[in-house]
Design an enzyme around this catalytic site. Structure first.
Site, PDB file in Angstrom:
ATOM      1  N   GLU A 150       1.042  -1.662   0.258  1.00  0.00           N
ATOM      2  CA  GLU A 150       0.080  -0.053  -0.548  1.00  0.00           C
ATOM      3  C   GLU A 150       0.670   1.109  -0.080  1.00  0.00           C
ATOM      4  OE1 GLU A 150      -2.893  -0.154   3.157  1.00  0.00           O
ATOM      5  OE2 GLU A 150      -3.534  -2.360   3.006  1.00  0.00           O
ATOM      6  N   GLU A 265      -5.924 -10.741  -0.483  1.00  0.00           N
ATOM      7  CA  GLU A 265      -6.820 -10.842   0.555  1.00  0.00           C
ATOM      8  C   GLU A 265      -8.461 -10.337   0.032  1.00  0.00           C
ATOM      9  OE1 GLU A 265      -5.240  -6.683   2.538  1.00  0.00           O
ATOM     10  OE2 GLU A 265      -3.679  -8.036   2.059  1.00  0.00           O
TER      11      GLU A 265
HETATM   12  O1  G3I Z   1      -3.323  -5.802  19.021  1.00  0.00           O
HETATM   13  C1  G3I Z   1      -4.298  -4.966  19.626  1.00  0.00           C
HETATM   14  C2  G3I Z   1      -5.000  -5.312  21.032  1.00  0.00           C
HETATM   15  O2  G3I Z   1      -4.188  -5.552  22.306  1.00  0.00           O
HETATM   16  C3  G3I Z   1      -5.880  -4.310  21.607  1.00  0.00           C
HETATM   17  O3  G3I Z   1      -6.460  -5.109  22.986  1.00  0.00           O
HETATM   18  C4  G3I Z   1      -6.769  -4.048  20.590  1.00  0.00           C
HETATM   19  C5  G3I Z   1      -8.421  -3.280  20.405  1.00  0.00           C
HETATM   20  O4  G3I Z   1      -7.806  -2.119  20.272  1.00  0.00           O
HETATM   21  O5  G3I Z   1      -6.682  -3.691  19.037  1.00  0.00           O
HETATM   22  C6  G3I Z   1      -5.515  -4.352  19.390  1.00  0.00           C
HETATM   23  O6  G3I Z   1      -5.244  -4.544  17.842  1.00  0.00           O
HETATM   24  C7  G3I Z   1      -5.628  -4.602  16.456  1.00  0.00           C
HETATM   25  C8  G3I Z   1      -5.019  -5.448  15.531  1.00  0.00           C
HETATM   26  O7  G3I Z   1      -5.857  -5.519  14.320  1.00  0.00           O
HETATM   27  C9  G3I Z   1      -4.506  -6.508  15.655  1.00  0.00           C
HETATM   28  O8  G3I Z   1      -6.026  -7.623  16.134  1.00  0.00           O
HETATM   29  C10 G3I Z   1      -6.267  -3.441  16.367  1.00  0.00           C
HETATM   30  O9  G3I Z   1      -6.394  -2.498  17.019  1.00  0.00           O
HETATM   31  C11 G3I Z   1      -7.086  -3.342  14.291  1.00  0.00           C
HETATM   32  O10 G3I Z   1      -6.847  -2.435  13.779  1.00  0.00           O
HETATM   33  C12 G3I Z   1      -6.023  -4.574  13.427  1.00  0.00           C
HETATM   34  O11 G3I Z   1      -6.872  -4.490  12.587  1.00  0.00           O
HETATM   35  C13 G3I Z   1      -5.550  -4.969  11.547  1.00  0.00           C
HETATM   36  C14 G3I Z   1      -6.178  -3.807  10.241  1.00  0.00           C
HETATM   37  O12 G3I Z   1      -5.055  -4.854   9.550  1.00  0.00           O
HETATM   38  C15 G3I Z   1      -4.893  -2.965  10.763  1.00  0.00           C
HETATM   39  O13 G3I Z   1      -5.411  -1.878   9.476  1.00  0.00           O
HETATM   40  C16 G3I Z   1      -7.010  -5.573  10.519  1.00  0.00           C
HETATM   41  O14 G3I Z   1      -7.657  -7.284  12.092  1.00  0.00           O
HETATM   42  C17 G3I Z   1      -6.557  -6.261   9.655  1.00  0.00           C
HETATM   43  O15 G3I Z   1      -7.188  -7.342   9.284  1.00  0.00           O
HETATM   44  C18 G3I Z   1      -5.729  -5.283   8.108  1.00  0.00           C
HETATM   45  O16 G3I Z   1      -5.957  -6.546   7.850  1.00  0.00           O
HETATM   46  C19 G3I Z   1      -4.733  -5.226   6.359  1.00  0.00           C
HETATM   47  C20 G3I Z   1      -4.174  -5.979   5.612  1.00  0.00           C
HETATM   48  O17 G3I Z   1      -2.506  -5.676   6.623  1.00  0.00           O
HETATM   49  C21 G3I Z   1      -3.654  -5.129   4.242  1.00  0.00           C
HETATM   50  N1  G3I Z   1      -4.237  -4.587   3.798  1.00  0.00           N
HETATM   51  C22 G3I Z   1      -5.844  -4.293   4.019  1.00  0.00           C
HETATM   52  C23 G3I Z   1      -5.914  -5.428   5.248  1.00  0.00           C
HETATM   53  C24 G3I Z   1      -7.283  -4.705   5.938  1.00  0.00           C
HETATM   54  O18 G3I Z   1      -7.241  -3.555   6.788  1.00  0.00           O
END
Ligand code: G3I
Length: 355
Positions: A150, A265
């Protein structure tokens, strides 16, 4: 007469045995159905890794960590590497004979701000140290890497790179410098893991403007000597209005640029991309059928381009655990995957399995 009856009994017995064998033979797994086409993969997280039954996961021959191999997870503070969650995914992949996609090394998101801080030289040194440590650790386990994720702008046609990337800013927001920076990353990964397939990964690459930017980036990276092999189309689509011709034109454009392609994805939201749509509490038969048709068309398109397509990976296994429940609308239940909230195969799974 007796002989005839005996023959009839023997033939009848043989027929029953064949029928029993055929009926008792387990249905071929998805990965077996796609043996002659491309890898079929899923994203797993540290949570889902632990609870999806192997009877589901053995349908797939490739896995990618949803979050556990991103910079913030692997190197949360400078020089402190945490591989435990990534190692669990690698172990699961080994148990199930799955290849592993490495996601991702250079991304503006889920990367601690200290990584970009200081001078260009500081940022480059940190990037190369991270890439060296992680790729060396997994060089025998990971067959393909999203080296960069990205970096392209969603803005107008003449803005190649996203302006809000800490990595881009560390390069003085200079396009040529950033291409040189990215090329160094691809070269470093290739030096450590020469057999790995090196991807550029991004979303909305089915859109003509962003497709053209991805082609331009590939051409610039190749001109800079970067050993890039493939483009990852994230394929976060929805079931309302996706144009297969757009997806096909992108597969062809990346092929013409000398690249292989994967859908990296894939998920198909049941809501329109404009964020509209009343929240559903369950997946209606109508939406289930429409989603199955779109999954079917996408997999048929990828089978048609099997000489270019390396894999199709869904961003999750089942609807009980999907990032789409919180994007683009927080706490809005979505149903984008191949298995339902009870981890049972949906019509979409049947559709892509029977061709
Ligand atoms: O690890 C923390 C945890 O400690 C905390 O309690 C919790 C609640 O806030 O958050 C956790 O972190 C989260 C993380 O995923 C791990 O679960 C983040 O808030 C959350 O924003 C994050 O979201 C991920 C996202 O990327 C972030 O941009 C999604 O799971 C994941 O599916 C998504 O994947 C991305 C690809 O890597 C790249 N392409 C787009 C795709 C969708 O955004």
């Amino acid at each position: 007469m007796v002989i005839k009856k005996m023959l009839a009994l023997v033939l009848g017995g043989l027929l029953c045995m064949n029928c029993f064998a055929a009926c008792s033979k387990p249905a071929p797994l998805l990965k077996e159905k796609y043996n002659d086409y491309f890898n079929v993969g899923v994203a797993l997280s540290k949570q889902t890794l632990a609870y999806y039954d192997e009877s589901i996961l053995k349908n797939f021959n490739l896995v990618v960590a949803e979050n556990e191999m991103k910079w913030e997870s692997i190197q949360p503070s400078e020089g402190v590497f945490v591989f435990s969650n990534a190692d669990k995914l690698i172990a699961k992949a080994g148990d199930l004979d799955m290849q592993v996609r490495g996601h991702t090394l250079i991304w503006h998101s889920q990367t601690p701000s200290w990584a970009f801080a200081g001078s260009y030289e500081d940022a480059e040194a940190r990037m190369l140290a991270h890439v060296t440590k992680v790729v060396t650790k997994y060089k025998d386990n990971i067959s393909e890497w999203d080296v960069a994720n990205e970096v392209l702008s969603d803005g107008d046609a003449n803005e190649l790179f996203r302006q809000d990337s800490g990595w881009y800013r560390a390069c003085g927001s200079n396009d040529d410098k950033f291409v040189e920076f990215l090329a160094k990353a691809y070269k470093k990964v290739h030096e450590i893991a020469p057999d790995a397939i090196l991807f550029y990964n991004d979303y909305n690459l089915n859109f003509p403007t962003k497709r053209a930017k991805a082609v331009k980036l590939v051409q610039k990276l190749l001109a800079a000597g970067a050993p890039i092999n493939a483009v990852g189309m994230q394929a976060h689509y929805d079931i309302h209005g996706l144009k297969m011709t757009d997806v096909e034109n992108s597969i062809i454009a990346f092929k013409d640029a000398g690249m292989k392609v994967s859908l990296t994805e894939l998920d198909l939201s049941v809501y329109p991309g404009d964020y509209s749509g009343a929240p559903y509490t369950e997946l209606s038969a109508e939406l289930d059928a429409k989603q199955a048709d779109v999954y079917g068309e996408l997999f048929a398109l990828c089978r048609k381009h099997k000489d270019t397509v390396l894999g199709v990976t869904t961003w999750g296994v089942a609807d009980d655990a999907t990032w789409k429940d919180n994007f683009p609308v927080k706490n809005r239940k979505d149903f984008p995957l191949l298995f339902n909230v009870s981890a049972q195969p949906k019509s979409a799974f049947q559709k892509i399995s029977n061709f």
